[in-house]
Structure formats: structure tokens, C-alpha cells
Design a protein around this motif. Structure first.
Motif, PDB file in Angstrom:
ATOM      1  N   TYR A 128     -78.656 -62.475 102.908  1.00  0.00           N
ATOM      2  CA  TYR A 128     -79.230 -63.601 102.156  1.00  0.00           C
ATOM      3  C   TYR A 128     -80.686 -63.320 101.864  1.00  0.00           C
ATOM      4  O   TYR A 128     -81.442 -62.880 102.728  1.00  0.00           O
ATOM      5  N   ASP A 134     -83.815 -73.053  96.979  1.00  0.00           N
ATOM      6  CA  ASP A 134     -82.409 -72.951  97.352  1.00  0.00           C
ATOM      7  C   ASP A 134     -81.972 -74.175  98.156  1.00  0.00           C
ATOM      8  O   ASP A 134     -82.719 -74.674  99.010  1.00  0.00           O
ATOM      9  N   SER A 161     -79.004 -65.074  90.527  1.00  0.00           N
ATOM     10  CA  SER A 161     -79.935 -65.751  91.431  1.00  0.00           C
ATOM     11  C   SER A 161     -81.274 -65.848  90.719  1.00  0.00           C
ATOM     12  O   SER A 161     -81.851 -64.839  90.334  1.00  0.00           O
ATOM     13  N   ARG A 162     -81.725 -67.061  90.492  1.00  0.00           N
ATOM     14  CA  ARG A 162     -82.992 -67.244  89.784  1.00  0.00           C
ATOM     15  C   ARG A 162     -84.158 -66.908  90.703  1.00  0.00           C
ATOM     16  O   ARG A 162     -84.259 -67.434  91.806  1.00  0.00           O
ATOM     17  N   LYS A 163     -85.052 -66.046  90.240  1.00  0.00           N
ATOM     18  CA  LYS A 163     -86.225 -65.680  91.035  1.00  0.00           C
ATOM     19  C   LYS A 163     -87.454 -66.266  90.376  1.00  0.00           C
ATOM     20  O   LYS A 163     -87.692 -66.041  89.188  1.00  0.00           O
ATOM     21  N   THR A 182     -83.753 -60.079  88.751  1.00  0.00           N
ATOM     22  CA  THR A 182     -83.368 -60.926  89.872  1.00  0.00           C
ATOM     23  C   THR A 182     -82.511 -60.121  90.836  1.00  0.00           C
ATOM     24  O   THR A 182     -81.880 -59.128  90.452  1.00  0.00           O
ATOM     25  N   LEU A 185     -76.182 -61.051  92.834  1.00  0.00           N
ATOM     26  CA  LEU A 185     -75.394 -62.002  93.608  1.00  0.00           C
ATOM     27  C   LEU A 185     -73.937 -61.805  93.216  1.00  0.00           C
ATOM     28  O   LEU A 185     -73.445 -62.405  92.263  1.00  0.00           O
ATOM     29  N   MET A 558     -73.507 -73.470  93.025  1.00  0.00           N
ATOM     30  CA  MET A 558     -74.548 -72.458  93.099  1.00  0.00           C
ATOM     31  C   MET A 558     -75.647 -72.857  94.084  1.00  0.00           C
ATOM     32  O   MET A 558     -75.823 -74.032  94.399  1.00  0.00           O
ATOM     33  N   PRO A 559     -76.416 -71.867  94.569  1.00  0.00           N
ATOM     34  CA  PRO A 559     -77.439 -72.163  95.581  1.00  0.00           C
ATOM     35  C   PRO A 559     -78.689 -72.853  95.055  1.00  0.00           C
ATOM     36  O   PRO A 559     -79.409 -73.469  95.819  1.00  0.00           O
ATOM     37  N   LYS A 560     -78.963 -72.774  93.746  1.00  0.00           N
ATOM     38  CA  LYS A 560     -80.266 -73.186  93.255  1.00  0.00           C
ATOM     39  C   LYS A 560     -80.138 -73.896  91.916  1.00  0.00           C
ATOM     40  O   LYS A 560     -79.230 -73.618  91.126  1.00  0.00           O
ATOM     41  N   ALA A 563     -79.440 -72.146  88.099  1.00  0.00           N
ATOM     42  CA  ALA A 563     -78.999 -70.765  88.303  1.00  0.00           C
ATOM     43  C   ALA A 563     -77.573 -70.623  87.775  1.00  0.00           C
ATOM     44  O   ALA A 563     -76.634 -71.164  88.358  1.00  0.00           O
TER      45      ALA A 563
END
Length: 579
Positions: A128, A134, A161-163, A182, A185, A558-560, A563
Motif C-alpha cells: 500500500y 485516501d 491511483s490519483r497522486k 501515478t 494499481l 475506489m480508495p480516493k 480516482a
């Protein structure tokens, strides 16, 4: 002194993990079965994999079963062919659960005797990379519908994954898209919603170098079962264990791989790229944006180039002026949702922006596929349409509204017809009857027959306009039949319009036919992208070919915030390890 020597001798024996005793190999601790030790994450790329060493044995007829966990757990079963046994010097194990004592059954023959063994393989947690904002560690998969004969499906999810940081590298003011950067993922989920494989993102990505940064998208399975993908300035080929058989920089003069590549049956690759140091007709030198396709051989030699600045009209702006500038593929600005460009300045700065002319994002090719029956390629150009082009670089047909096409290109636009072959009237992109064009589409692929074209019609700019209310938008999977002799096109199937805005995906996504179960796989990969409170909840659907029955539906949380996903498709373990 003698005591120290004895301790040193013992330490050296343990360090080598073996000693010779009476002419036989003696191991410091016994393996679980008659084979050798279990090496977990052997290539340090995918932590939910392992190899059971051969232990010096010559085995054949290998079958693996990774047992499902708990209620509803899915067993993963596959054969391992002799080539792979020799390649790994062992039995490859994929499909393990994270943070779990996995039960694995292995059967094989050795000297004509059948052996059945049980192994316990303890895994660690998932890798991770925390990103500001997130709300969960990894994507969560929620099955909605699973038909009995589809429970064995494993789906590869190529997600984003958005950075928040800006990339360390840019090509500069003269164009290019190196700032797409990014962490990858990529996961495999079963139909119970459990993650059974994950790529360690740090193993493939390092933002400190232009050659290890980028966005890993367009991953798919090659004819030999291996995975192929790209990331910025490199291409990869590898298996689920993480064993790379190709890591190659893009050929000199080309840059910015993204979206799609395909390995052909002869081993060559068709790759969507951009051109570095491109000389425009006005003499200005730029780096172009998503407007070239190249064919390279296994050694990286460039065999052919499709320059769409020459093939199409890079100044056609009809759809560009209707785009929602809040989401032009991965350039997402949620504060600008529903806004459009008032005009396109031909003298605007160059770079990854919606615009016309080489050096700007005028084409946005997001898929490419080779047509074996006539040595052509079919490309989805998000900002222009779906186009078929021959080896001679001549356009065979254009699947897009007729507005804006001039000269010889205007004669290549397909005419919509109904089921009886009657022409359908269209005006400003809106057609009568049960026909609609694909708008800002992704993945225009060949379907079950050579004349079939299937797309994910994202639906932005539909009818060359933004609706009064964003919630009036919809996305859909759509299939067309093209008659090249008559230059006509018929819409024969669609799914998604009836689901309305809740299923709308402004960017990315996929529709693809899979013959192993005669099904359509659809991934609405950016559903909920503009939600300002909850991360996107993507939707995977596998359904009846040209029908309405849904066999599998799965939501992906999604985590964020904001994204998106990119693509998802059923992966075959047997195709990868069975030879």
C-alpha cells in the motif's frame, strides 16, 4: 576459542541451508511435501504468489488448487505445463489470499506415480502506498450478481491511483504528456469480491526517473497468456509471478505510451505512442499528444508508423468544442464540470490540452486493434471517432457524425441504416430511429465477427452539446455491424442507456467480447467521478452476447475521491501457465 569455532561452523552450515551427510543432501528443516521449499513472492513483484521448488524431482501432469477462504470463497484451479515447470524450476502458485494461511493442493506424477500433496502458505498483507485523501487502503469489490457458471471468473482490474504531487518530469512547453505519473494499481478479484493478486506498485514505479515514472494503463493478456502493458516511456511483458520477459524503452523518436497496445500472433506489437520532435507543416517543432501508432518487432525495431496528423484532419474541432473540460481523460478538474471551450485558438500553447493541430490533444487515441483479415488497424480517437486504416495509411471508414469531415475523408463516413437497410437521417450528430453514434468512446474493438465493432460510448458531448443538466448524461456499451461494400453501419445492440446518469462514466472504460463464454464484458470505469463526497464506485458487468441477461455484476469502491479505473477483463490462468 574451541567454542567460538563450533558456533562459527554451525552458523556457516545454516547460512548455506544445506550440508552434505553421507553423500546425500541434508536440509536444515523439512519441506512440507516431497517437493522442495516454498518461495513466497519469488520475484518481489506480486506478494500473493509463490513457487514450490522441484527439490530435484522430474515431475509432470501438474495440477494446482488454491482453496477458497470462508463462506463463498472461490477455489482457483489450473494446470501447469512442462515448459513452465522447467522455467520456474518449480510449481507456480497464484491466487493466494493476503494475510492468510492459504491451503494449496498440488497433484503431479513422478516416475509414473501420482502424488497428491497439501501445502500451507502464509502471506503478508497487501502492499500500500498512502496518498493524501485516501479513505480505504485498497479497492473494495462488492458482487451484485454472479451466475453459477461464471463463479470461476477472475477479473483483472487496471485501476488508477490519483497522486496529488506534480510529476518530477515534463516534456516542456512544446507538448507531451510526461506529467501523467501515478503509482500503478493493478489487482485481480474473484467473484466473491476477494483480492487474489496484486502488483507491488513500488516494484515497477519510481517517480524520480523519467524512465520509471508514468501511468501503467492498457494492461491486457497476450496470445501466449502473458501480461503486456506500458508505463510512460517503457513497455513491459511479464507473468503473474512477476517474471519479466521484456522491459523495453520506447524506440528513439517516440514517447508517452498510454492507453493501449496489442501483441500480434507473430510476436510483433502495435503500440499507441506520440512523436518527439515532430516538424509541423509550419516548420514549428513539437512533441505530439496521443496521435501515433507504431508496429515494433520483438527486438524493438520499428516496422511501421501510422501518423494520424497525416491520416486525418488535426484541425477538425466539432467535438472538441462540445467536450466537458472537467474531464478530458485523466486531466480531471471537477470544478469545471459541464463547462466547454468557447473556441480553439490555433495559436494556443502546445501541450496536453484540448486543441487542434499537432502538438495538442486533438485526437486522443485511446485504443488500437489489428484486423487480421485485411491487414488494417481500428483506432478509437476520443475526440474524432472510430476509424479503420489500412497498411497503406488510407482510411477505409469513419464511424462518427459527418459534421466537420471534408475532402476525401467526408466520403469515408459510414451512413447509418436500420435493420432493413434503409438510410437513417442524421442532423448535427442526432439520428432518427434506434441509432446513435459513439461519443468520446473508449475501446473500439472487433466483436464476434470481422464486421462487428463494439465500443464503450462514454457519452460526453453527445449531439455536439452539453445537456442543460449533467444528470441527463448516460454511457453505454454499443455494438455496430459495418458493411464496407455499401459503406453503411447498423446499430445492433446496446446496454447502459436505461441505467442513466448513475452508470455514467465520463472517461476511460471498456467494452469487449470474450469467446470463451460468448459474452460481453463492460467496465464503467469512472462512474461517480464527479462525486465530491464519496470515491467513485465503478461497475463491472459481464452479460449475454447481444442479449440482456447479466451474468456478473460487481461494484468497485475506489480508495480516493475522483480516482477512476481504467479497464477490467477476465484473465485466464490456464493460458498463462498451461503450456
Amino acid at each position: 576459542m574451541k567454542g567460538r569455532r563450533r558456533l562459527l561452523a554451525a552458523a556457516l552450515a545454516l547460512a548455506t541451508f544445506s550440508v552434505l551427510s553421507a553423500g546425500k543432501l541434508s536440509l536444515p528443516y523439512p519441506p512440507q511435501g516431497e517437493l522442495g521449499y516454498v518461495s513466497i513472492d519469488p520475484y518481489k513483484v506480486s506478494p500473493l504468489t509463490a513457487i514450490i521448488d522441484l527439490g530435484g524431482k522430474n515431475i509432470a501432469d501438474v495440477k494446482v488448487k488454491v482453496h477458497g477462504k470462508g463462506k463463498g470463497g472461490v477455489d482457483i484451479e489450473y494446470d501447469v505445463g512442462p515448459t513452465k515447470i522447467l522455467t520456474y524450476n518449480g510449481v507456480p502458485i497464484v491466487g493466494l489470499y493476503p494475510s492468510h494461511k492459504n491451503k494449496v493442493s498440488v497433484s503431479y506424477t513422478v516416475e509414473g506415480t501420482i502424488k497428491n500433496e497439501e501445502y500451507t502458505i502464509l502471506t503478508a498483507g497487501l502492499p500500500y502506498n498512502p496518498v493524501d485523501g485516501d479513505v480505504r487502503f485498497v479497492p473494495e469489490f462488492e458482487p451484485v450478481t454472479v451466475a453459477d457458471n461464471f463463479k470461476d471468473r477472475l477479473y483483472f482490474f487496471n485501476l488508477m491511483s490519483r497522486k496529488p504531487e506534480i510529476s518530477q518530469f515534463r516534456w516542456g512547453s512544446d507538448g507531451g504528456a510526461a506529467e501523467w505519473d501515478t503509482k500503478p494499481l493493478n489487482v485481480i478479484a474473484d467473484t466473491n469480491g476477494d483480492i487474489r493478486w496484486m502488483l507491488d506498485p513500488n516494484s515497477q514505479h519510481d517517480e524520480e526517473s523519467v524512465y520509471t515514472s508514468g501511468v501503467m494503463i492498457g494492461t491486457n493478456q497476450a496470445p501466449d497468456g502473458m501480461l503486456i502493458t506500458g508505463q510512460g516511456q517503457r513497455l513491459f511483458k511479464f507473468d503473474l509471478l512477476g517474471r519479466h520477459t521484456m522491459v523495453r524503452r520506447l524506440p528513439r523518436g517516440f514517447q508517452d505510451y498510454s492507453h493501449d497496445l496489442e501483441q500480434l500472433k507473430n510476436g510483433n506489437f502495435i503500440v499507441r505512442v506520440a512523436k518527439r520532435d515532430y516538424v509541423r507543416d509550419d516548420g514549428v517543432v513539437v512533441n505530439t499528444v496521443r496521435d501515433h501508432v507504431i508496429e515494433i518487432d520483438r527486438d524493438g525495431n520499428v516496422l511501421d508508423v501510422w501518423d494520424f496528423n497525416k491520416i486525418l484532419d488535426p484541425y477538425r474541432d466539432n467535438l472538441l468544442l462540445a467536450l466537458d473540460v472537467g474531464a478530458v481523460c485523466l486531466n480531471v478538474d471537477t470544478e469545471s464540470e459541464g463547462e466547454t471551450l468557447e473556441d480553439l485558438d490555433k495559436n494556443a500553447p502546445f501541450g496536453d490540452i484540448p486543441g487542434v493541430g499537432p502538438g495538442r490533444n486533438w485526437a486522443h487515441i485511446n485504443s488500437v486493434q489489428y484486423s487480421y483479415h485485411d491487414d488494417s488497424i481500428i483506432v478509437s480517437a476520443r475526440h474524432q471517432g472510430t476509424i479503420k486504416v489500412g497498411r497503406d495509411k488510407q482510411v477505409k471508414w469513419i464511424l462518427a457524425p459527418s459534421e466537420g469531415w471534408t475532402g476525401d475523408l467526408a466520403s469515408k463516413v459510414l451512413t447509418p441504416v436500420d435493420a432493413k437497410g434503409n438510410n437513417l437521417k442524421c442532423d448535427n450528430g442526432k439520428c432518427e430511429g434506434e441509432f446513435d453514434w459513439p461519443w468520446t468512446q473508449h475501446t473500439s474493438y472487433i466483436g464476434k465477427t470481422n464486421n462487428s465493432v463494439i465500443s464503450f460510448d462514454n457519452g460526453d458531448g453527445r449531439g455536439f452539446e452539453q445537456p442543460a443538466f449533467p444528470t441527463d448524461k448516460f454511457s453505454r456499451a454499443v455494438q455496430y455491424e459495418v458493411n464496407e461494400a455499401d459503406m453503411t453501419v447498423q446499430q445492433v445492440w446496446q446496454y447502459g442507456e436505461e441505467r442513466g446518469y448513475e452508470w455514467y462514466s465520463p472517461i476511460t472504460s471498456l467494452t469487449q467480447y470474450f469467446d470463451d463464454k460468448d459474452s460481453m464484458v463492460i467496465f464503467s470505469a469512472s462512474r461517480g467521478l464527479f462525486d465530491r463526497e464519496n470515491p467513485p464506485e465503478l461497475s463491472l458487468v459481464e452479460m449475454e452476447y447481444e442479449g440482456s441477461e447479466v451474468f456478473v455484476e460487481m461494484n468497485v469502491k475506489m480508495p480516493k475521491l475522483h480516482a477512476p479505473g481504467y479497464r477490467a477483463w477476465p484473465i485466464s490462468i490456464d493460458a498463462m501457465f498451461g503450456n
